[in-house]
Each structure stands twice: as structure tokens, then as C-alpha cells.
Scaffold this motif. Structure first.
Motif, PDB file in Angstrom:
ATOM      1  N   ILE A  36       0.807  -1.221   0.000  1.00 37.63           N
ATOM      2  CA  ILE A  36       0.000   0.000   0.000  1.00 37.63           C
ATOM      3  C   ILE A  36       0.842   1.276   0.000  1.00 37.63           C
ATOM      4  O   ILE A  36       0.581   2.191  -0.765  1.00 37.63           O
ATOM      5  CB  ILE A  36      -0.963   0.014   1.212  1.00 37.63           C
ATOM      6  CG1 ILE A  36      -1.916  -1.177   1.114  1.00 37.63           C
ATOM      7  CG2 ILE A  36      -1.739   1.319   1.286  1.00 37.63           C
ATOM      8  CD1 ILE A  36      -2.753  -1.404   2.351  1.00 37.63           C
ATOM      9  N   ASP A  37       1.844   1.351   0.896  1.00 34.77           N
ATOM     10  CA  ASP A  37       2.558   2.618   1.103  1.00 34.77           C
ATOM     11  C   ASP A  37       4.052   2.363   1.266  1.00 34.77           C
ATOM     12  O   ASP A  37       4.510   1.950   2.329  1.00 34.77           O
ATOM     13  CB  ASP A  37       2.001   3.314   2.346  1.00 34.77           C
ATOM     14  CG  ASP A  37       2.642   4.646   2.630  1.00 34.77           C
ATOM     15  OD1 ASP A  37       3.500   5.103   1.840  1.00 34.77           O
ATOM     16  OD2 ASP A  37       2.282   5.255   3.655  1.00 34.77           O
ATOM     17  N   ASP A  38       4.818   2.622   0.201  1.00 33.12           N
ATOM     18  CA  ASP A  38       6.264   2.402   0.219  1.00 33.12           C
ATOM     19  C   ASP A  38       6.981   3.203   1.300  1.00 33.12           C
ATOM     20  O   ASP A  38       8.066   2.832   1.732  1.00 33.12           O
ATOM     21  CB  ASP A  38       6.895   2.774  -1.123  1.00 33.12           C
ATOM     22  CG  ASP A  38       6.512   1.826  -2.235  1.00 33.12           C
ATOM     23  OD1 ASP A  38       6.039   0.718  -1.941  1.00 33.12           O
ATOM     24  OD2 ASP A  38       6.689   2.207  -3.414  1.00 33.12           O
ATOM     25  N   ASP A  39       6.396   4.316   1.706  1.00 31.91           N
ATOM     26  CA  ASP A  39       7.037   5.208   2.674  1.00 31.91           C
ATOM     27  C   ASP A  39       6.597   4.962   4.116  1.00 31.91           C
ATOM     28  O   ASP A  39       6.958   5.730   5.009  1.00 31.91           O
ATOM     29  CB  ASP A  39       6.756   6.666   2.306  1.00 31.91           C
ATOM     30  CG  ASP A  39       7.372   7.042   0.966  1.00 31.91           C
ATOM     31  OD1 ASP A  39       8.473   6.546   0.661  1.00 31.91           O
ATOM     32  OD2 ASP A  39       6.740   7.813   0.221  1.00 31.91           O
ATOM     33  N   ASP A  74       1.882 -15.119   3.268  1.00 29.10           N
ATOM     34  CA  ASP A  74       1.922 -16.000   2.098  1.00 29.10           C
ATOM     35  C   ASP A  74       0.862 -15.690   1.052  1.00 29.10           C
ATOM     36  O   ASP A  74       0.386 -16.589   0.359  1.00 29.10           O
ATOM     37  CB  ASP A  74       1.830 -17.468   2.526  1.00 29.10           C
ATOM     38  CG  ASP A  74       2.960 -17.866   3.452  1.00 29.10           C
ATOM     39  OD1 ASP A  74       4.087 -17.379   3.238  1.00 29.10           O
ATOM     40  OD2 ASP A  74       2.721 -18.653   4.378  1.00 29.10           O
ATOM     41  N   ARG A  75       0.451 -14.448   0.945  1.00 33.63           N
ATOM     42  CA  ARG A  75      -0.486 -14.042  -0.101  1.00 33.63           C
ATOM     43  C   ARG A  75       0.162 -12.919  -0.920  1.00 33.63           C
ATOM     44  O   ARG A  75       0.939 -12.131  -0.388  1.00 33.63           O
ATOM     45  CB  ARG A  75      -1.789 -13.512   0.489  1.00 33.63           C
ATOM     46  CG  ARG A  75      -2.608 -14.541   1.221  1.00 33.63           C
ATOM     47  CD  ARG A  75      -3.991 -13.973   1.526  1.00 33.63           C
ATOM     48  NE  ARG A  75      -4.724 -14.770   2.474  1.00 33.63           N
ATOM     49  CZ  ARG A  75      -5.468 -15.832   2.151  1.00 33.63           C
ATOM     50  NH1 ARG A  75      -5.550 -16.224   0.911  1.00 33.63           N
ATOM     51  NH2 ARG A  75      -6.110 -16.500   3.089  1.00 33.63           N
ATOM     52  N   SER A  76      -0.196 -12.869  -2.162  1.00 30.07           N
ATOM     53  CA  SER A  76       0.239 -11.731  -2.976  1.00 30.07           C
ATOM     54  C   SER A  76      -0.496 -10.491  -2.470  1.00 30.07           C
ATOM     55  O   SER A  76      -1.486 -10.597  -1.738  1.00 30.07           O
ATOM     56  CB  SER A  76      -0.106 -11.976  -4.448  1.00 30.07           C
ATOM     57  OG  SER A  76      -1.509 -11.917  -4.636  1.00 30.07           O
ATOM     58  N   CYS A  77      -0.037  -9.330  -2.892  1.00 25.59           N
ATOM     59  CA  CYS A  77      -0.698  -8.091  -2.463  1.00 25.59           C
ATOM     60  C   CYS A  77      -2.152  -8.075  -2.926  1.00 25.59           C
ATOM     61  O   CYS A  77      -3.039  -7.691  -2.166  1.00 25.59           O
ATOM     62  CB  CYS A  77       0.051  -6.874  -2.996  1.00 25.59           C
ATOM     63  SG  CYS A  77       1.645  -6.590  -2.187  1.00 25.59           S
TER      64      CYS A  77
END
Length: 92
Positions: A36-39, A74-77
Motif C-alpha cells: 500500500i505505502d512504500d514510505d 503467504d499471499r500476494s498483495c
């Protein structure tokens, strides 16, 4: 059983209990950062979750954090966003 052995076992058990919440919060925050938020400040995020759990320290809050972390693991985004909204809703 000696006092020393008993003490070591008690400390290990206590450590496992205390790090359980932390690792669940870390899992949630790491996935939020990844998906969701790289920062996102993951340390602050985990602190906020742990503070929220400790605020009322209810079994329900601890279980919700655990269920959310389990769902995200263990789930993709895309899968996590689709399948974990109910389990993770309301967790800071």
C-alpha cells in the motif's frame, strides 16, 4: 528441576508470548508497506498496533491482530487486499 532451568524456561516462554504480538504487528506493517505505502514507517506502525492492543488488552484485539497477520502471510498483495479486508479492518 533446578531453579536455573526453571528460570530459563520461564524467560523463554515469556519471550515467546511477548514477541508473538510484536511479530504479528510487524507482519501487518511489512505487508502494508509492501502493498500500500512504500514510505510507511513500519516501526511506528507496529508501535501503533501494539499500543492499540495494550490500550484495552482484550483477547479480542490480540486475536484480531493474529488473524489479520495470518491472513496476510503467504499471499500476494492482490490476494491480501481482496481476502483480508474483514480480518484487518479497524486495526490501526
Amino acid at each position: 528441576m533446578s531453579i536455573r532451568t526453571l528460570t530459563v524456561m520461564t524467560l523463554l516462554a515469556l519471550g515467546a508470548v511477548l514477541t508473538g504480538c510484536s511479530s504479528n504487528a510487524d507482519t501487518i506493517c511489512d505487508r502494508r508497506r509492501e502493498c500500500i505505502d512504500d514510505d510507511l514507517d513500519t516501526d511506528r506502525c507496529a508501535d501503533d498496533i501494539n499500543d492499540w492492543v495494550e490500550d484495552k488488552n482484550t483477547k479480542d484485539r490480540r486475536e484480531r491482530v493474529e488473524e489479520c497477520a495470518d491472513c496476510l502471510s503467504d499471499r500476494s498483495c492482490a490476494e491480501a487486499l481482496e481476502r483480508c479486508l474483514v480480518d484487518c479492518a479497524g486495526i490501526p
